[in-house]
Structures are given as structure tokens and as C-alpha cells.
Motif scaffolding. Sequence first.
Motif, mmCIF file in Angstrom:
data_model
loop_
_atom_site.group_PDB
_atom_site.id
_atom_site.type_symbol
_atom_site.label_atom_id
_atom_site.label_comp_id
_atom_site.label_asym_id
_atom_site.label_seq_id
_atom_site.Cartn_x
_atom_site.Cartn_y
_atom_site.Cartn_z
ATOM 1 N N GLN A 266 70.978 -2.278 -9.848
ATOM 2 C CA GLN A 266 71.705 -3.437 -9.323
ATOM 3 C C GLN A 266 71.612 -3.548 -7.806
ATOM 4 O OE1 GLN A 266 75.992 -3.497 -9.224
ATOM 5 N NE2 GLN A 266 76.138 -1.299 -9.702
ATOM 6 N N PHE A 267 71.231 -2.458 -7.132
ATOM 7 C CA PHE A 267 71.149 -2.486 -5.673
ATOM 8 C C PHE A 267 69.774 -2.922 -5.160
ATOM 9 C CE2 PHE A 267 74.332 0.863 -6.659
ATOM 10 C CZ PHE A 267 75.447 0.201 -6.176
ATOM 11 N N GLU A 268 68.800 -3.033 -6.048
ATOM 12 C CA GLU A 268 67.458 -3.410 -5.638
ATOM 13 C C GLU A 268 67.473 -4.767 -4.939
ATOM 14 O OE1 GLU A 268 62.970 -3.797 -7.581
ATOM 15 O OE2 GLU A 268 64.735 -3.620 -8.869
ATOM 16 N N LEU A 269 66.847 -4.850 -3.774
ATOM 17 C CA LEU A 269 66.719 -6.052 -2.944
ATOM 18 C C LEU A 269 68.022 -6.465 -2.264
ATOM 19 C CD1 LEU A 269 64.424 -8.276 -5.211
ATOM 20 C CD2 LEU A 269 63.754 -6.659 -3.429
ATOM 21 N N GLN A 270 69.122 -5.787 -2.587
ATOM 22 C CA GLN A 270 70.400 -6.153 -1.967
ATOM 23 C C GLN A 270 70.493 -5.559 -0.558
ATOM 24 O OE1 GLN A 270 72.212 -8.305 -3.199
ATOM 25 N NE2 GLN A 270 72.296 -8.208 -5.422
ATOM 26 N N ARG B 6 83.430 -12.308 3.101
ATOM 27 C CA ARG B 6 82.696 -12.805 1.941
ATOM 28 C C ARG B 6 81.195 -12.509 2.011
ATOM 29 N NH1 ARG B 6 84.865 -16.518 -1.308
ATOM 30 N NH2 ARG B 6 83.034 -17.889 -1.288
ATOM 31 N N SER B 7 80.817 -11.503 2.806
ATOM 32 C CA SER B 7 79.431 -11.056 2.801
ATOM 33 C C SER B 7 79.136 -10.318 1.494
ATOM 34 C CB SER B 7 79.165 -10.115 3.973
ATOM 35 O OG SER B 7 79.296 -10.772 5.202
ATOM 36 N N LYS B 8 77.836 -10.235 1.170
ATOM 37 C CA LYS B 8 77.402 -9.468 0.014
ATOM 38 C C LYS B 8 76.487 -8.350 0.500
ATOM 39 C CE LYS B 8 77.783 -12.939 -3.629
ATOM 40 N NZ LYS B 8 77.099 -13.546 -4.791
ATOM 41 N N ALA B 9 76.864 -7.109 0.207
ATOM 42 C CA ALA B 9 76.063 -5.959 0.612
ATOM 43 C C ALA B 9 76.635 -4.720 -0.047
ATOM 44 C CB ALA B 9 76.075 -5.790 2.132
ATOM 45 N N LEU B 10 75.800 -3.689 -0.174
ATOM 46 C CA LEU B 10 76.312 -2.356 -0.440
ATOM 47 C C LEU B 10 76.803 -1.807 0.890
ATOM 48 C CD1 LEU B 10 76.700 0.332 -1.980
ATOM 49 C CD2 LEU B 10 74.309 0.860 -1.384
ATOM 50 N N VAL B 11 78.056 -1.405 0.941
ATOM 51 C CA VAL B 11 78.650 -0.905 2.179
ATOM 52 C C VAL B 11 78.688 0.622 2.132
ATOM 53 C CG1 VAL B 11 80.727 -0.863 3.608
ATOM 54 C CG2 VAL B 11 80.013 -2.992 2.484
ATOM 55 N N ASN C 206 76.330 -9.114 -7.261
ATOM 56 C CA ASN C 206 75.240 -9.634 -8.079
ATOM 57 C C ASN C 206 75.444 -11.029 -8.666
ATOM 58 O OD1 ASN C 206 73.235 -7.294 -8.373
ATOM 59 N ND2 ASN C 206 75.196 -6.306 -8.784
ATOM 60 N N VAL C 207 76.610 -11.640 -8.497
ATOM 61 C CA VAL C 207 76.805 -12.954 -9.088
ATOM 62 C C VAL C 207 76.251 -14.049 -8.181
ATOM 63 C CG1 VAL C 207 78.840 -12.254 -10.380
ATOM 64 C CG2 VAL C 207 79.113 -13.201 -8.088
ATOM 65 N N ALA D 103 76.275 -17.778 -6.312
ATOM 66 C CA ALA D 103 77.318 -18.413 -5.501
ATOM 67 C C ALA D 103 78.264 -19.255 -6.352
ATOM 68 C CB ALA D 103 76.679 -19.260 -4.409
ATOM 69 N N ALA D 104 77.727 -19.910 -7.372
ATOM 70 C CA ALA D 104 78.559 -20.796 -8.191
ATOM 71 C C ALA D 104 79.635 -20.038 -8.950
ATOM 72 C CB ALA D 104 77.683 -21.576 -9.165
ATOM 73 N N SER D 105 79.417 -18.742 -9.185
ATOM 74 C CA SER D 105 80.387 -17.930 -9.921
ATOM 75 C C SER D 105 81.250 -17.067 -9.016
ATOM 76 C CB SER D 105 79.643 -17.024 -10.922
ATOM 77 O OG SER D 105 78.865 -17.784 -11.811
ATOM 78 N N TYR D 106 80.979 -17.100 -7.728
ATOM 79 C CA TYR D 106 81.720 -16.273 -6.774
ATOM 80 C C TYR D 106 83.098 -16.880 -6.539
ATOM 81 C CZ TYR D 106 81.964 -12.917 -2.926
ATOM 82 O OH TYR D 106 82.295 -11.868 -2.116
ATOM 83 N N PRO D 107 84.133 -16.076 -6.294
ATOM 84 C CA PRO D 107 85.465 -16.643 -6.034
ATOM 85 C C PRO D 107 85.436 -17.641 -4.878
ATOM 86 C CG PRO D 107 85.585 -14.258 -6.307
ATOM 87 C CD PRO D 107 84.133 -14.604 -6.273
#
Length: 582
Positions: free
Chosen positions: A30-34, A96-101, A361-362, A364-368
Motif C-alpha cells: 500500500q505504500f508503493e508510490l506514496q 489533509r496531506s497524504k503521506a506515510l509519516v 489510499n482512497v 479524493a471523492a471518498s476522502y472526508p
Amino acid sequence: MGILDAPTIAKDSTGRRLDSFAVAPAPVGQFELQPIWVTGHSWFGNNANATPGARFFERVQKRLGMGTITNKGVSGRTAGDMANLTLAGANSWTLRSKALVMMCCTINDVTIFDGSAAARRHYSHAWRSMLATITANGSIPANTASFVYSSGWTTEAVVGTSGSAQGATANSTGGTRWTTSTTGSYFEFTFTGTDVDVFLVARTAGAGLATFTEGGTARGTLDLTATMGQDTPAVHKIRGLSAGTHTIRGTLTSGASLTVDSYRIPSTAPVPVLVLGEPQVIPAVGDQSTYLADVELLKTDLAVVVAEYPSVKYLDLNTTGWDTATMLVSDGKHPQDWGSAWIADKVVSKLAEFPFSTGLNVLAASYPSAYAAPAGPTVPTGGKDGTGSGPMTVVATDDFNRADASTLGTTTTGSKTWSVLLGTGVSAATAGIASNVAKILSRTASSGWAVAAIDTGATNHRVSMKLASTPTNLHGMIFAAVDADNFMYALADASGAGWTIKRVAAGAVVAGETVTPGGVPVVGDVVEVDIFGTSVSLRVNGSPIYSGTHANRPNGSKVGFGQATSSAFTATWDDLTASIPA
């Protein structure tokens, strides 16, 4: 520095060399390309202790085929320093950023402070603040109209940077926070949802006990006393309220002071966060005799804090296989190549324990949805709201729902007469109604502004209008206007800069005073400006995007809209509301 010579080659339980690149376990796909976002002390902020591009988090990026790394680490920092820097500014987490922290920041707390009870309280406050900040969906600063304060409160302008002193960095979410030393003084805010994090400050000079209520229901206390000599964000968590809108009150019930920074709404889809506890290091000359034991005490507290956040996992690197003789550089505090490879192996294995992350991984349309703050509570008698204004009285509203005309007439309520002000170089202009919105209809000029305005009667005021057309440059919502040559305006910049605030003096925009808080202006945006004394704040659709000081503000009382071009008259505005202090 390259890998140090070692008497034996370190291997894991399967016989794999720990200095080799590992094959990623399947669950980490799930972290690939993230992207990766990292923060902490010099293990992130210093690139001098390993081969370039070979620090442990860079190795993880390569092994898992991940995306870009955003590195916010700063050498020599305590957890309190990083908690402050994470709130706002160049080293902050973008909401609201998306990343592995990945985060690591313990050993400097023992170097600069110690392992005392006060240091441990400070450390836990700091980590709770960092994790609440990174896993939030919304952030509302204390210096906005969403907050109100009883009498006895004052403001503090506080802005920290990565250049602030080690162990002494202070910062604030909105650039200004509110503080009181009066027992019984309180603040209130209204939020929508079931959960909220209230960000206060454990103060250098000692703070107090904050008690929280919602209506007549007790919602806990937060003890801000007995911490170390650093202003540190501290979080009071309120959970499990009924769905809907709630008003929270925080009161100084005892102690020296209470300081308010913001409130944040936890995300229902938080990003995955891996917090690292350092492996054993070698104490430096001058470190206290209890250095290593104190590090372990703090890490024990850190594991407790991490357990409060479902999307966060803790990895203690002080485990079998770590070798201080071969895995640290000569200062005894930083991993070299061998150590970085070993840490990377442990990190990759730990990442395999993470469940699927909807925060990562979701689509944008499904993001809160982004959090939109409701209107703030009523300002208490003798008090102020977060912008510094007391109770407000609406003096005029205008919906412009009347027949098309070449004049604007009077406001829907308040009986304020619209006038057209002509700037230097403008010989004639008209403003009127077209399809139930307001606009500049004509302007004959070689230069200068045409401004449609009403007079609020007060130099301190609040004005809001709806952007009714596609943003165009050289027009804006006017406030603090003396005339058409001296005023301030909020511009929906079509060039890509987003929302912008400018000052016009003697008919020209003042160089060096433009602020660009950004955002993407769209038709239907409601822009609201407060100007009280030299304080100016800007909100769009109820969310604060700017608050600052403008020492040279014009002392005008007129508000409205204006235009400085004759090439097109497409800019339209709707739904004006003008208020002044009661």
C-alpha cells in the motif's frame, strides 16, 4: 562516512545480511508510490552521517518504491521544538496531506533537559500535540471569530522558526494566541462533530489547570503545570459527543495562567504514522550519568501516547541486533551506513503490520470533506472574539434582489445608501444591479479605482460578500475605505496567487504590504474580513486563511467593492453583510 569495519557480518534470524537491501514484505504494497513525510531531530535534519541518499528513511523509500520525501527534520531539536514547528510555518504539517509519516525525537530531550517528572510531562504534551496535528482534518486558530473570550484575556504574537533556540522554540497556529492569568476567565468555541482536540500551551513560567464543560456537562481537565522551561503545545481530547454542533468552554480554575492556541478536528481517515524510539546511543562527555535510563523513561511515555492514536504505531529500535560499536558514527549519537541499513530493515518489517490506510489510499471523492467551522458563540459581556472585537452589531445587509438598475440604491436592511467613489484618474463611473447581483457597470478613466461603498460609521468593522462571478484581477471587496484612493481590499486573484489582501494609498497599491494567504477562489465563495485596530483577518466560507497586523491601515469606515480596469465589467458580488462593534 562509509560502513565501519566490523568483526562479523550482522544477520537476521533467517540469515539475511542486515546491510543488504531487503525484499519488501507483501503487506507493505500500500505504500508503493506514496510520498513520505518525516520530522524530528538530526537523524532526519543532518545528511553528514551517512552516504548521500542512504539514510534509513531514504533506504525505505527505495526498497518499497515510494514517492518523494518531504523532510522537515531540524538538527538538535527537542520534541517540544518540533511540536511547535509542526503547528505552522515552513516546518509544519500541511492539513489533509497524504503521506506515510515517520517521526523520531527523544535523545535531545535528555541532553537539553533530563528525565525528571517535569521533563516527562513536557515530552508527552509535545508528542500528543504532534500526533493530533498530523491526524487532524480541520484546524481553527484561537485568533479567529470562532473563539470568544470573557474579560481578562490578552493576545500574544508568537511565531517560531527552525532558527529559534534549541529547547526554547515557541510557535502558534494562527500567529497570535490568547492568554489569561485571571482565575475564572474562560474561552468558548463552537464546533461541528463528535470529537475535538483543544490545543493549549504548557508555559515556561508555569501554567494552570484548565477545566472543560459543554453546557452543564463536565468534559475533563488538563493540568498544564510542572513542565520544563519551554512553551509546549498541549492537547485536551474530548471524544464521543453526539453528532451535531457543540459549544465547549475552557476555564482557568487554578494556577498561574491559561493560554489558548487552536482547536482541531480529528480525521476519520488519518494518515499512517510510524514513530521511532531510538536504539541505544553512546552518552557524550557531559551527559548526565542517568542519560540512557532517562531516554528509556521518555520512550516508555511515548509508547503510551502513541497507543491513543489508531493510525500510529511505535517501533522501539533498542532491540537485539543493534551494535553501538559498528552502527554509530564517532560521536556516538548518529547512525552511519551500517546502522541506517539495520534501521531500514526494522522499519520495513514494522510497516507490514499497518492495516490498509484509507487516509493514504482512497481517491479524493471518498476522502472526508474539509472541515468548515460553524459561527462562533456569542461574545460575552465585556469580552471579545478571537479577532479582538467585542460583540458585533449588524448595521446593513444587502441581497441585491431587485430590478436591474444603473444605481444600487439602499441596502436591504439598515437603510445604508450606496455611493460610487471616484479615484484619481477616474472621471465617471456607475455601479448597479444586473440579474440580482451587484457590479461596476462603467468606468471612464486613464487609471484609478471606481468603488461602490456604504459607510458603516466605524473604522473597526466586519464585512462579508459572496463572489458571484469567475475571479478576475483588478477588482476586490473593499474595506477600511476613506475614499477611492485610500482603502484596503481582498482580491480573488485570477493569476493563481489565490486570495490576496492589498492596501491602496494615494491611488496606488503599496509595495511590500501585499499578503497572499492563497486558496483557490471559486464562484460562490463567501469572503469575510475583520479589521480591528491594526489587526486584519480573512476568512473564506467560514474558514480562517489569514490573520496579521497592518500598522499603516487606512482609518476609513466604508466597505463595498471596486474595480480598477475599464476593459471588462464582468466581476459581480452578492449578499453583503456589514457589522461594527456593539
